[in-house]
Enzyme design. Structure first.
Site, PDB file in Angstrom:
ATOM      1  N   LYS A 121       0.839  -1.189   0.000  1.00 41.92           N
ATOM      2  CA  LYS A 121       0.000   0.000   0.000  1.00 41.92           C
ATOM      3  C   LYS A 121       0.881   1.249   0.000  1.00 41.92           C
ATOM      4  O   LYS A 121       1.958   1.267   0.619  1.00 41.92           O
ATOM      5  CB  LYS A 121      -0.877  -0.059   1.252  1.00 41.92           C
ATOM      6  CG  LYS A 121      -1.991   0.944   1.375  1.00 41.92           C
ATOM      7  CD  LYS A 121      -2.785   0.619   2.640  1.00 41.92           C
ATOM      8  CE  LYS A 121      -3.937   1.550   2.895  1.00 41.92           C
ATOM      9  NZ  LYS A 121      -4.681   1.151   4.115  1.00 41.92           N
ATOM     10  N   SER A 202      -9.365   0.655   3.313  1.00 40.81           N
ATOM     11  CA  SER A 202      -8.674   1.567   2.429  1.00 40.81           C
ATOM     12  C   SER A 202      -7.533   0.902   1.641  1.00 40.81           C
ATOM     13  O   SER A 202      -6.937   1.527   0.763  1.00 40.81           O
ATOM     14  CB  SER A 202      -8.089   2.722   3.250  1.00 40.81           C
ATOM     15  OG  SER A 202      -7.143   2.240   4.228  1.00 40.81           O
ATOM     16  N   SER A 226      -9.542  -1.843   7.388  1.00 36.96           N
ATOM     17  CA  SER A 226      -8.976  -1.546   6.072  1.00 36.96           C
ATOM     18  C   SER A 226      -8.219  -2.684   5.414  1.00 36.96           C
ATOM     19  O   SER A 226      -7.795  -2.550   4.263  1.00 36.96           O
ATOM     20  CB  SER A 226      -8.069  -0.314   6.162  1.00 36.96           C
ATOM     21  OG  SER A 226      -8.835   0.843   6.379  1.00 36.96           O
TER      22      SER A 226
END
Length: 570
Positions: A121, A202, A226
């Site tokens: 990420k 996310s 997330s």
């Protein structure tokens, strides 16, 4: 621009040389059941391949890490216009893969992840030619002092950093009404199952990339759902570890009390192998010191098992706490899986509940300010989250260089100055409907840890920990006994939310597909602190049980692939 064009030209030509994958767009396959088939990679079936299968092929000389990288680049090229999973490809990826291949030829294989490509990420730092920006233009070009600890560990294991995955900008902290999976720098990430709905966030890019077979595995981060959310929504295995099992050093933070680096993979074993590579004590994250004496010698992959382990296992089912909030279709499919688990000899007891679930669990879906909604900001997760972010982001920015962004005040001002791209005010950008209200709320606290802050932190942590621990205990013939785990529906976001506030681990595995949207959903298992061994044990047993009756991970069907890539509803 020339360098970027040259790079993509090189990988495209390499892809034509090494991969046997069609480069035609989706419309070419519009009449088939699978809209986007993935062909072989130099005679190796890379589609849905496990890490073990890749290692075996490389060990037998039938595949190289360079070929793996090439084929994943081609797959990324094919899918990027649709799912937008990769925010930035590592310019050094071929060089790294070639080094791992050279080591293998010399008889050196570092780890089961040797030569395996992965993404992280874009809030996980890497000291290389990649940026670390949390999806914001504000941090473009900043230089981190070192690899994040988890990246360092994966490099040491021989894994190949392919690039940075897309995400919800600032990992969802910046706004409370926004498009999940959107960042100003990376654009809108979309799920290959249905490109018109929430892709899960996310850690969106990692989730959709692994699901679409565009990468082997990905690291995400979770503060509150997330990792588990994109795992569930993309038919993946997701592990959100106990806070402190995986170091957060080098990760753009939200809250030191809840942040955890987790894993997105296609199988439980793949996820366990990655967990073994990244967990451990790190002097730069003092929360990791708490794991000493509480983690197993030899790692977590040793706890992988099969369906036979379910004989005699007892699980709890917190129905009123979470299950009542699952829709009828999901409930029916998940209860069919529960019946299958029972048929393997397990017992599932309905009725164990999260203590005080009536006040801890929002009846209206995920709400991290649920305490304040009830009239008690001193019982709200959001109360301490705002203060933590203000302080933690300042500490993080103090270590990076080549940037004028040093505080939350600077970030807020940047978003105001660049409202057209960064949506600094409500209505300025379709992906950020509420502007940057999350940042403004954090800014208003000035990072002050007042009495309300400490009350809220104490309430949420202690109540959620006690709630889970109580629910994990049942009375068996007059003796208190621990359940193997709590079975929960992770698509009901309140379930991972309670675990997040407790700092406790959760694992999600694929379980079904929503009939209306075509989006997958999972079955979750919840445990107490440092209970990852139990999660791996029971998730792998259930996964094996599913396979024994012919269940396979649902594959993407690319619903809505002809629609424009615009921000999607939250």
């Amino acid at each position: 621009m020339f360098v970027q064009f040259f790079f993509w030209l090189i990988f495209l030509l390499a892809g034509l040389a090494f991969a046997e994958t069609s480069l035609f767009p989706l419309q070419e396959h519009a009449g088939t059941e699978d809209l986007f088939p993935m062909d072989d990679c130099s005679s190796f079936k890379l589609h849905e391949a496990t890490i073990d299968e890749m290692q075996t092929a490389m060990g037998h000389g039938k595949l190289t890490s360079v070929q793996l990288v090439t084929c994943y680049l081609v797959r990324t090229y094919q899918t990027q216009e649709y799912i937008n999973s990769v925010l930035q490809v590592n310019p050094d990826v071929f060089a790294i893969a070639a080094e791992r291949d050279a080591e293998r030829r010399q008889g050196k294989v570092r780890n089961p992840l040797h030569g395996i490509p992965f993404t992280v990420k874009d809030n996980i730092g890497s000291k290389d030619n990649l940026d670390t920006t949390a999806g914001s233009w504000a941090l473009l070009g900043n230089i981190v002092p070192r690899d994040a600890h988890v990246v360092k560990r994966l490099r040491e294991a021989g894994a190949v950093l392919f690039g940075k995955a897309g995400l919800s900008e600032w990992a969802d902290m910046r706004s409370n009404d926004y498009s999940e999976g959107y960042s100003a720098r990376g654009g809108q990430v979309r799920s290959a199952y249905n490109l018109t709905v929430n892709p899960g966030g996310s850690s969106s890019g990692g989730g959709v990339g692994v699901a679409a077979n565009a990468i082997a595995f990905s690291l995400g981060t979770e503060t509150d759902g997330s990792v588990i959310n994109p795992a569930s929504r993309n038919a993946l295995v997701g592990i959100k570890p106990t806070v402190g099992l995986t170091s957060r050093a080098g990760v753009i933070p939200e809250s030191e009390h809840q942040d955890s680096v987790g894993i997105l993979a296609r199988t439980v074993k793949d996820a366990a192998l990655v967990l073994d590579a990244i967990y451990g004590v790190d002097e730069r994250d003092n929360y990791t010191l708490a794991q000493v004496g509480k983690t197993p010698a030899g790692g977590y992959a040793q706890f992988l098992t099969d369906k036979a382990a379910l004989q005699g296992a007892v699980f709890g089912l917190p129905w009123k706490s979470f299950w009542v909030y699952a829709d009828e279709d999901q409930q029916a499919q998940l209860l069919d899986l529960i019946d299958l688990i029972k048929s393997a000899g397990a017992t599932v007891l309905n009725g164990t509940e999260i203590t005080d679930y009536q006040i801890l669990v929002s009846p209206d879906g995920w709400n991290w300010d649920w305490g304040a909604v009830r009239g008690f900001p001193n019982e709200s997760e959001y109360t301490y989250m705002k203060v933590d972010f203000y302080n933690n982001i300042k500490s993080y920015l103090a270590e990076v260089s080549n940037t004028n962004i040093r505080s939350l005040e600077d970030i807020v001002q940047y978003n105001l100055d660049n409202a057209g791209s960064e949506g600094g005010v409500p209505g300025a950008h379709p992906a950020f409907a509420s502007g940057q209200d999350g940042f403004l709320a954090a800014l208003a606290t000035k990072g002050v840890r007042d009495e309300t802050y400490w009350q809220a932190l104490g309430f949420c942590q202690s109540k959620c920990r006690r709630g889970i621990d109580d629910a994990l205990t049942y009375n068996r013939n007059g003796t208190k006994t621990k359940f193997a785990g709590l079975l929960v529906p992770p698509q009901v976001a309140q379930a991972p939310q309670i675990a997040a506030q407790a700092g406790y681990p959760v694992i999600a595995i694929p379980a079904g597909v929503d009939a209306e949207s075509g989006m997958p959903f999972g079955l979750g298992i919840m445990q107490t602190a440092w209970g990852e061994a139990e999660l791996v044990r029971w998730a792998s047993a259930i996964e094996d049980l599913q396979r024994s009756v012919g269940y396979e991970r649902p594959l993407p069907r690319w619903r809505g692939y002809l629609q424009r890539n615009l921000p999607v509803p939250y």
